[in-house]
Design a protein around this motif. Structure first.
Motif, mmCIF file in Angstrom:
data_model
loop_
_atom_site.group_PDB
_atom_site.id
_atom_site.type_symbol
_atom_site.label_atom_id
_atom_site.label_comp_id
_atom_site.label_asym_id
_atom_site.label_seq_id
_atom_site.Cartn_x
_atom_site.Cartn_y
_atom_site.Cartn_z
ATOM 1 N N PRO A 16 0.820 -1.196 0.000
ATOM 2 C CA PRO A 16 0.000 0.000 0.000
ATOM 3 C C PRO A 16 0.864 1.261 0.000
ATOM 4 C CG PRO A 16 0.153 -0.926 2.205
ATOM 5 C CD PRO A 16 0.936 -1.822 1.303
ATOM 6 N N PHE A 17 0.330 2.324 -0.580
ATOM 7 C CA PHE A 17 1.118 3.557 -0.618
ATOM 8 C C PHE A 17 0.326 4.625 0.110
ATOM 9 C CE2 PHE A 17 -1.349 2.966 -4.481
ATOM 10 C CZ PHE A 17 -2.168 4.078 -4.455
ATOM 11 N N ASP A 18 1.008 5.620 0.638
ATOM 12 C CA ASP A 18 0.272 6.761 1.160
ATOM 13 C C ASP A 18 0.439 7.924 0.187
ATOM 14 O OD1 ASP A 18 2.647 8.088 1.707
ATOM 15 O OD2 ASP A 18 2.711 7.391 3.768
ATOM 16 N N ALA A 19 -0.400 8.901 0.377
ATOM 17 C CA ALA A 19 -0.472 10.013 -0.564
ATOM 18 C C ALA A 19 0.888 10.698 -0.708
ATOM 19 C CB ALA A 19 -1.534 11.010 -0.113
ATOM 20 N N ASP A 20 1.582 10.815 0.422
ATOM 21 C CA ASP A 20 2.892 11.458 0.455
ATOM 22 C C ASP A 20 3.889 10.808 -0.471
ATOM 23 O OD1 ASP A 20 2.792 13.462 2.168
ATOM 24 O OD2 ASP A 20 4.132 12.572 3.680
#
Lengths: 643, 121, 101
Positions: B105-109
């Motif tokens: 999963p990735f975060d927006a940052d």
């Protein structure tokens, strides 16, 4: 439309981040080991620190950094997320909010909070401090790209820019591998670079630059002794890493479409005025035979109505925004009352007008406090009553027709009607021994100054009573009801119109006066012939597809003293299940209505919910349909009872 | 502002990417599989394509290969979404013509940083 | 001045990895016929490393074949930008080649 003040944008962003942190912390309280939640708190703190520093909120950035460091230890499993730690970080979060809002916060408050976080962290490890900056080192980097790098979208120049951002660089291209023209595959990449870089950043930062090219490009990163690099002329301007982050951040701000609420309101007012002007135009045009004028007027009517609808949509926000805030309240209430509270919400996606949502916050806080403080019993009392220890408070929202119903219910002791009666009699609100129905007694709760709390606790009796709640809800054109289940709880339901400001109305004439009936509640219009009128006298019912519908002669209700029109109309209105016919003299047509609330002088008149200015400058009162329907039902009940 | 295409069969991933990159001011279009992505990419010119690898109808690798045969997408960055930092998958995708990857999963940052990186000329 | 018999090879418009194959074919033809090599970069509107690489390749090939090679005319902004960022103007020799009309 975009607000370009970075500080303001940051404040909005900070509020959102803090909300996230709060939610995650509260969830964490329930499942302390949840790595996702811990990571969420850590990331949000991290972002807050980064953006805070960028926009000059240094105190906030510093404080967020300390919290981030603390949570980093939790994230790494060095420290457990104990309730105590969560509570101190929640307190710290309030401090961060104050800092984000630019409030003057005493410095020692921050220090005290950090100390409490420190104390809450298990091993009493040393206070978090910013890591010592690494000493500047000199690096030699050589890289040549894979053949297909250019075709595949790798941008070597951007990589070089990233290296420059790390520190002063000396860059030499390597062109020796380029084949001759005859054998050159011009889209292949045969270039390489030899770079001397001086930087305080660790090797990982350099490796990060090559994240996408590292494994299929020839890359070497070597540390060179400073002395040998000292002789090099530094040809590139040194640019600190912060300079690299800025363009991206500036870009993000430039394109964010966050609109300050005031501008939205301003726009709404303009739309309201436009709607009035359009109404006037329609009336003026009605007297004209000019077909062109008619067509333009219709076009404008269509556009105005579309604009109004879009505007309404912009203003609709999910109620989850509001509900989210109460989880913190519950946390505090549980702590202060020593009761275990099982808080449930439903219907968070229900949308309501932004203004309505904001104004509902205080009434709902009061209702939830009431439930926690007066409604729920202590664990012992609950056990004795055969209930689970944890008291349940449910906050729910749902849309019902043109209304949204928001209810706060609990499974506590319910309202003690005898106590309410006694209190009312003592304070003179009720004559002693007067026969009063349960419903009437419940209504007493809304009387100004009435409070059932025998002792004024810290939580409720704060001078804000149910009367204030009721007034706020009514100012939103809503209604409030209590359903009491003695011994097993109470439910307070607020019914609110979907939106304020503008409604579609049916303009009718009764005697000389003009009135507006909200179109959303109109089911149909039927004619009431003189003949029918005569026959139905005494029993005001009409048969509508086999069903008896009571009707009210508004001419009589308003005592206009005028002769009824020959062809009166019945406008059948409903509120969900109940219907009533309203007899009017004439239906004038559709009318978009900008609602002006009635002055407090008229606020007691139940029949009207507001007033509106008509296109010709005249005033029309807006009929309060739920009130009239209730009156119609009473009429029906009376007649039924009379047989 | 850049035109970005997100190709993923998961609507929530598309939405997440859309929100994160829309916030940076980019214009984000969506496609639910490789075939749809390739068609959309033919019609409009994107500055960046982000694609899942495992999708119905046409997988990400096939789409990347197809796009790289199109002169319009020579040199245009294509990132793929991957759940694991599996070097095998990475080298396969890079051989197909991908510029880089985003680990799920990735975060927006993280996503923003990578996108800013690959969009830099 | 360079030999009057040499016409310049004009680099026009977009000179990037998308278009470089066409430029390469045209350059091969030009190179075979031209006694000396002159690049006219003034009409370039968009450039990337591929055009720099192509010119560098021509430079090496010319050195091998004993042909004179030079850049005629001022460098357009987009090309200059690539050269600066790629460090192609950092050595005096390279700077002389690229930046002297």
């Amino acid at each position: 439309m975009t607000d370009n003040d970075p500080a303001q944008v940051f404040r909005v962003e900070a509020q959102e981040l803090l909300d996230q942190i709060e939610q995650a912390l509260l969830d964490l309280e329930k499942s302390p080991g949840d790595a996702d939640l811990i990571a969420q708190v850590f990331r949000a703190m991290h972002t807050l620190k980064g953006s805070g520093a960028m926009f000059g909120f240094d105190a906030l950035a510093g404080f967020a950094h300390a919290c981030e460091t603390a949570f980093d230890r939790v994230r790494k499993g060095l420290v457990k997320a104990t309730p105590k730690l969560i509570a101190s970080v929640l307190a710290a979060e309030d401090h961060l909010r104050a800092l984000a809002e630019g409030k003057n916060v005493p410095e020692d408050e921050g220090a005290a909070l950090l100390a409490s976080i420190e104390a809450a962290m298990a091993a009493g490890s040393p206070a978090p401090t910013a890591p010592e900056p690494e000493p500047e080192k000199s690096w030699r980097i050589r890289f040549s790209l894979a053949r297909d790098a250019l075709v595949n979208g790798t941008r070597p120049l951007a990589l070089l820019d990233e290296l420059r951002a790390l520190g002063p660089c000396e860059i030499a291209p390597l062109t020796g591998d380029i084949p001759n023209l005859e054998t050159l595959q011009p889209t292949d990449c045969h270039l390489g670079w030899d770079i001397h870089l001086k930087t305080r950043h660790p090797r990982a930062a350099i490796e990060e630059v090559f994240i996408f090219v590292g494994d299929d490009a020839a890359l070497t990163i070597e540390l060179v002794p400073l002395a040998s690099a000292a002789g090099h002329v530094v040809s590139e301007a040194a640019s600190p890493v912060a300079a690299n982050d800025k363009p991206a951040a500036a870009q993000a701000i430039g394109y964010t479409v966050r609109v300050p609420a005031e501008r939205l309101d301003e726009l709404m007012n303009r739309v309201g005025e436009l709607v009035i002007a359009q109404s006037r135009l329609k009336q003026v045009v009605a007297f004209s035979n000019d077909a062109n004028l008619h067509s333009v007027a219709e076009e404008i009517e269509r556009l105005a109505s579309e604009l109004r609808d879009s505007m309404m949509n912009v203003r609709m926000v999910p109620i989850s925004q509001l509900f989210g805030r109460f989880r913190r309240l519950i946390h505090d209430l549980a702590r202060d009352t020593g009761k275990t509270i099982d808080f449930r919400t439903s219907g968070e996606t229900t949308e309501l007008d932004k203004n309505v949502i904001e104004r509902l916050a205080d009434p709902l806080i009061h209702l939830i406090r009431n439930s926690a403080d007066h409604g729920l019993e202590t664990a012992e009392e609950r056990r004795a009553a055969g209930k689970p220890d944890a008291g349940r408070i449910t906050l729910s929202a749902r849309q019902a027709g043109t209304e949204v119903v928001i209810s706060v219910s609990d499974d506590g002791r319910g309202v003690d009607l005898n106590r309410v009666r006694a209190k009312a009699e003592r304070s003179g609100l009720l004559a002693p021994g007067a026969p009063t129905s349960d419903a009437e007694i419940l209504q007493l709760l809304f009387a100004p100054g009435f409070s059932t709390a025998e002792k004024v606790t810290n939580l409720s009796g704060r001078g804000v009573g149910m009367d204030v709640v009721k007034r706020t809800v009514e100012s939103l054109r809503g209604t409030i009801d209590i359903a009491n289940r003695p011994g097993s709880g109470a439910e307070v339901a607020l019914r609110l119109p979907l939106t304020l400001a503008i409604i579609d109305g049916l303009l009718v004439r009764i005697g000389q006066g003009r009135y507006v009936i909200p179109l959303a509640s109109v089911e149909e219009c039927v004619e009431l012939t003189t003949d029918q009128d005569q026959r139905s006298r005494g029993r005001s019912f009409l048969t509508l597809r086999g069903q008896l519908v009571p009707f009210i002669r508004l001419r009589e209700l308003f005592a206009t003293g005028t002769v009824p029109d020959k062809y009166q109309k019945i406008v059948v209105v409903s509120t969900g299940s109940e219907r009533v016919g309203l007899v009017v003299d004439q239906i004038l047509g559709d009318h978009q209505t900008v609602i002006k609330p009635l002055s407090s002088f008229h606020a007691g008149i139940g029949t009207f919910s507001g007033a509106t200015i008509l296109g010709d400058g005249g005033v029309a009162l807006i009929l309060d349909v739920p009130h009239l329907v209730a009156a119609g039902q009473q009429q029906e009940d009376r007649l039924r009872a009379a047989g | 502002m850049s035109a970005i295409l997100i190709v993923d069969d998961s609507a929530s991933i598309r939405q997440a990417v859309k929100i994160a990159l829309g916030g940076l001011g980019h214009n984000v279009s969506e496609a639910a599989n490789g075939a749809e992505g390739a068609t959309k990419a033919d019609v409009a010119r994107f500055d960046l394509i982000i694609t899942d690898l495992n999708m119905p109808v046409m997988d990400g690798l096939t789409m990347i290969r197809k796009l790289r045969t199109n002169a319009a997408y020579t040199g245009v960055p294509i990132l793929f979404l991957t759940t694991e930092s599996d070097p095998g998958i990475k080298s396969q995708a890079k051989a197909a013509g991908a510029t880089g990857w985003i680990t799920k999963p990735f975060d927006a940052d993280q996503l923003s940083r990578i996108v800013i990186k690959v969009l830099a000329k | 001045m360079h030999s009057e018999t040499t016409t310049a090879f004009r680099l026009c418009g977009e000179q990037t990895v998308r278009t470089i194959a066409d430029t390469h074919s045209a350059l091969l033809e030009y190179y075979a016929a031209a006694p000396n090599v002159v690049f006219d970069p003034t009409a370039i509107t968009e450039a990337d490393l591929s055009v720099v690489q192509l010119v560098e390749s021509a430079r090496q090939t010319a050195a091998r074949d004993g042909k004179k090679i030079c850049i005629a005319g001022p460098l357009p902004v987009s090309l200059r930008d690539v050269l600066v960022r790629g460090g192609f103007l950092n050595s005096p020799e390279d700077a002389l080649f690229w930046a002297t009309p």
